[in-house]
Design an enzyme around this catalytic site. Structure first.
Site, PDB file in Angstrom:
ATOM      1  N   PRO A  91       0.824  -1.206   0.000  1.00 30.62           N
ATOM      2  CA  PRO A  91       0.000   0.000   0.000  1.00 30.62           C
ATOM      3  C   PRO A  91       0.863   1.263   0.000  1.00 30.62           C
ATOM      4  O   PRO A  91       0.426   2.333  -0.397  1.00 30.62           O
ATOM      5  CB  PRO A  91      -0.793  -0.096   1.314  1.00 30.62           C
ATOM      6  N   GLU A 118       1.390  -7.798   7.791  1.00 28.93           N
ATOM      7  CA  GLU A 118       1.575  -6.349   7.696  1.00 28.93           C
ATOM      8  C   GLU A 118       2.686  -6.007   6.713  1.00 28.93           C
ATOM      9  O   GLU A 118       3.127  -4.862   6.649  1.00 28.93           O
ATOM     10  CB  GLU A 118       1.925  -5.783   9.076  1.00 28.93           C
ATOM     11  N   ARG A 160      -0.511  -7.905 -21.592  1.00 27.85           N
ATOM     12  CA  ARG A 160      -1.320  -7.497 -22.752  1.00 27.85           C
ATOM     13  C   ARG A 160      -0.548  -6.564 -23.682  1.00 27.85           C
ATOM     14  O   ARG A 160      -0.940  -6.363 -24.829  1.00 27.85           O
ATOM     15  CB  ARG A 160      -2.629  -6.853 -22.333  1.00 27.85           C
ATOM     16  N   ASP A 175      -5.266   2.398 -25.961  1.00 33.65           N
ATOM     17  CA  ASP A 175      -5.639   2.259 -24.549  1.00 33.65           C
ATOM     18  C   ASP A 175      -6.127   3.574 -23.964  1.00 33.65           C
ATOM     19  O   ASP A 175      -5.677   4.630 -24.376  1.00 33.65           O
ATOM     20  CB  ASP A 175      -4.388   1.863 -23.725  1.00 33.65           C
TER      21      ASP A 175
END
Ligand code: JDQ
Length: 245
Positions: A91, A118, A160, A175
């Protein structure tokens, strides 16, 4: 491209072998090896975590296990050969973007470290950075339970872009974000569905008008949902007609 993933939940990466990515693997465009981190534990409990120094909630993943795992998975990098890039979802990472997907697509080898609990003892990342490039990467401002879902997202976004993976390479070239704007609305048959008609311009055959309409819808959507992207566009990116919108 060779991809290695280290995780305590190998089954979480099974979707990589489905559908488009599965076909790319079968075609030899990508190789994916998933490794169970517990392979490198030596105790009967196969412990991969321990309490955090300094206290606090949860557990932290032990450096010894990760160190042995990455040494084994990365292996000896032949002299003259570039080491793989290590990608560690977290994160607290640098936001993953389409530009980074293109950077990663240029690599010959990627290794992913999937944390849980964590996170991973910081010394694992610091040690790895002494012998290979390491990116700590976030896939968004929300908190997952581990890195596996982030790896699925990153691998899909990167794969991709590899030649031969997408049936229609034009898709990747057009895109979202490739011109800095969000994708506008898309339509297919029937012409009318639950009383809603497809915009006439899209059935007009007037390709200039269609391109203008699509750009206008993309500008509107970007202004409404991602004004930050609009603000980040270079001044030359918007022409007079764009500004008139
Ligand atoms: N974009 C993004 C990435 C993650 C992520 C990635 C790897 C891990 C490993 C453990 N956790 C759980 C965690 C909860 C709180 C604080 C730190 C770690 C992870 C979350 N969440 N969101």
């Amino acid at each position: 491209m060779r991809i290695d993933v280290v995780t305590i939940f190998p089954g979480y990466l099974a979707p990589l072998r489905e559908a488009l990515l599965g076909r790319a693997i079968d075609a030899g465009l990508i190789s994916v090896a998933v490794h169970d981190l517990r392979t490198w534990t030596h105790d009967v409990h196969q412990a991969v975590d321990d309490a955090p120094y300094g206290g606090g909630p949860g557990m932290v993943m032990r450096p010894q296990v990760w160190g042995e795992a990455l040494d084994a998975v990365v292996g000896d990098v032949p002299s003259g050969e570039a080491p793989p890039r290590l990608i560690v979802p977290t994160p607290a990472g640098r936001p993953f973007t389409q530009a980074m997907a293109h950077e990663y697509a240029a690599e010959s080898r990627l290794v992913f470290a999937c944390g849980r609990y964590e996170g991973i003892d910081q010394r694992v990342i610091d040690d790895a950075a002494t012998w290979m490039p390491v990116d700590e990467v976030s896939i968004g401002d929300y908190v997952l339970v581990g890195g596996e879902v982030a790896v699925l997202a990153i691998v899909e976004a990167v794969a991709r872009l590899l030649p031969g993976v997408l049936g229609n390479p034009a898709s990747a070239e057009q895109d979202s974000f490739s011109d800095g704007l969000l994708e506008g609305p898309a339509y297919t048959r029937p012409e009318t569905w639950r009383g809603r008609a497809v915009p006439d311009v899209l059935r007009s055959g007037n390709h200039g008008a269609i391109a203008r309409w699509r750009r206008d819808r993309a500008l509107e959507r970007t202004a409404a949902r991602r004004p930050d992207l609009l603000a980040a566009l270079p001044p030359t990116a918007l022409d007079r007609a764009d500004r008139a919108l």
